[in-house]
Design a protein around this motif. Structure first.
Motif, mmCIF file in Angstrom:
data_model
loop_
_atom_site.group_PDB
_atom_site.id
_atom_site.type_symbol
_atom_site.label_atom_id
_atom_site.label_comp_id
_atom_site.label_asym_id
_atom_site.label_seq_id
_atom_site.Cartn_x
_atom_site.Cartn_y
_atom_site.Cartn_z
ATOM 1 N N UNK A 175 5.909 5.678 65.828
ATOM 2 C CA UNK A 175 6.563 6.780 66.533
ATOM 3 C C UNK A 175 5.876 8.104 66.233
ATOM 4 N N UNK A 176 5.461 8.298 64.982
ATOM 5 C CA UNK A 176 4.777 9.534 64.621
ATOM 6 C C UNK A 176 3.491 9.730 65.407
ATOM 7 N N UNK A 180 2.805 12.680 68.382
ATOM 8 C CA UNK A 180 1.783 13.694 68.102
ATOM 9 C C UNK A 180 1.428 14.503 69.346
ATOM 10 N N UNK A 181 1.465 13.879 70.498
ATOM 11 C CA UNK A 181 1.114 14.562 71.747
ATOM 12 C C UNK A 181 2.178 15.568 72.172
ATOM 13 N N UNK A 182 3.412 15.413 71.666
ATOM 14 C CA UNK A 182 4.531 16.197 72.180
ATOM 15 C C UNK A 182 5.160 17.125 71.145
ATOM 16 N N UNK A 183 5.243 16.697 69.903
ATOM 17 C CA UNK A 183 5.984 17.444 68.888
ATOM 18 C C UNK A 183 5.246 18.717 68.491
ATOM 19 N N UNK A 258 9.707 8.189 76.976
ATOM 20 C CA UNK A 258 8.990 7.086 77.618
ATOM 21 C C UNK A 258 7.902 6.524 76.706
ATOM 22 N N UNK A 259 7.326 7.367 75.860
ATOM 23 C CA UNK A 259 6.197 6.959 75.022
ATOM 24 C C UNK A 259 6.636 6.272 73.733
ATOM 25 N N UNK A 261 9.001 3.890 71.399
ATOM 26 C CA UNK A 261 9.858 2.707 71.474
ATOM 27 C C UNK A 261 10.974 2.780 70.436
ATOM 28 N N UNK A 262 11.649 3.919 70.402
ATOM 29 C CA UNK A 262 12.772 4.162 69.503
ATOM 30 C C UNK A 262 13.710 5.148 70.187
ATOM 31 N N UNK A 263 14.992 5.131 69.857
ATOM 32 C CA UNK A 263 15.865 6.189 70.363
ATOM 33 C C UNK A 263 15.447 7.548 69.793
ATOM 34 N N UNK A 264 15.348 8.544 70.654
ATOM 35 C CA UNK A 264 15.113 9.926 70.258
ATOM 36 C C UNK A 264 16.349 10.720 70.646
ATOM 37 N N UNK A 265 17.000 11.322 69.662
ATOM 38 C CA UNK A 265 18.259 12.015 69.920
ATOM 39 C C UNK A 265 18.094 13.512 69.717
#
Length: 293
Positions: A175-176, A180-183, A258-259, A261-265
């Motif tokens: 996930x990290x 990287x592209x977004x955070x 979409x990128x 594969x985990x819930x992002x809240x």
């Protein structure tokens, strides 16, 4: 002096310290030390200890948005029991396998208390630091909060098998990398959500407005908590969950979901100023700290 005070004291001589890991020419390096009395409740198996110790360092690699390459560990105990050592190594190797890294050995010693020190190495040319958050960014977390706190309650109540299972978290390395592209800023939640948010606020020179009702609380917390206040305590302040806490522009949220594969809240938003609040009230800078409260 607690760990954070010590780090501030050392900051003048170590200007690159302060993130979850050091990055030198694309090489990501981090190290952690865990002790039996403070980090492994009675009933923690050596397999779980190996998994958790190495996993904690791999989580720091994940927080930088880096791929994990390998890990090593120091294993010290009052005696070098063959079964205990083999179980520890199995746990260390399995958590590395879970994130496509390699466990490559370490050092052995005897010590009056079971102690392990682990080092993980990763790579990235574009690390995500704690300092990139900006007012207006969304504050998000991966997965669910309170897993480790619930495990400790289960150790105390004697549900040892389930407690060990909860203690074996999966480091969010994949996930990290994907985030990287977004955070704009990121760290792991080893010190607890509240303290992590305060650390992001300090590094990014902003404030945060949290939404208590949005927090993704692990089901095990709901089972062991005595009431709503206890549930918030376990999910927000206890720490040791090793989820990723990050900021992201609102326009990027759907693409990130979409990128990954985990819930992002979404649990809040970055604000002007420096305060961390929830429902209009200040959120205490409280959580897990080595050497103090």
């Amino acid at each position: 002096m607690d760990e954070r005070t010590a780090l501030r004291m050392l900051a003048a001589d170590l200007p690159n310290a302060g993130d979850d890991a050091a990055v030198v020419d694309g090489l990501v390096v981090t190290t952690d030390m865990l002790h039996e009395v403070t980090d492994f409740p009675t009933g923690t198996t050596r397999y779980t200890a190996g998994w958790r110790a190495v996993g904690a360092s791999l989580s720091d690699v994940a927080a930088m948005g880096a791929t994990a390459t390998c890990a090593v560990a120091v294993y010290a105990a009052p005696e070098l029991d063959e079964t205990d050592l083999a179980d520890f190594l199995d746990g260390a190797q399995d958590v590395c396998d879970a994130v496509s890294a390699e466990y490559v050995g370490g050092d052995l010693d005897t010590h009056q208390e079971f102690t392990t020190a682990t080092t993980a190495i990763g790579r990235t040319e574009d690390p995500v630091l704690r300092s990139g958050g900006r007012p207006g960014d969304l504050l998000c977390v991966t997965g669910e909060l309170g897993r480790s706190a619930a495990a400790v309650r289960l150790f105390e109540s004697g549900d040892i098998e389930r407690a060990n299972d909860l203690f074996q978290f999966t480091p969010r390395v994949r996930a990290g990398v994907e985030l990287r592209e977004f955070a704009t800023s990121m760290m792991d939640s080893s010190d607890g959500l509240a303290r992590s948010v305060h650390q992001l606020a300090e590094a990014s020179d902003c404030g945060f407005d949290l939404d208590w009702d949005a927090l993704p609380v692990h089901d095990a917390v709901r089972e062991v908590a005595t009431d709503d206040a206890d549930r918030r305590e376990l999910s927000t302040y206890f720490g040791e969950d090793f989820e990723l806490v990050f900021t992201i522009p609102e326009a990027e949220l759907d693409a990130a979901r979409d990128a990954v594969d985990l819930p992002l809240t979404v649990v809040g938003r970055a604000t002007d100023g420096s305060e961390v609040v929830a429902d209009g009230d200040a959120v205490p800078d409280r959580g897990y700290t080595h050497g103090g409260d």
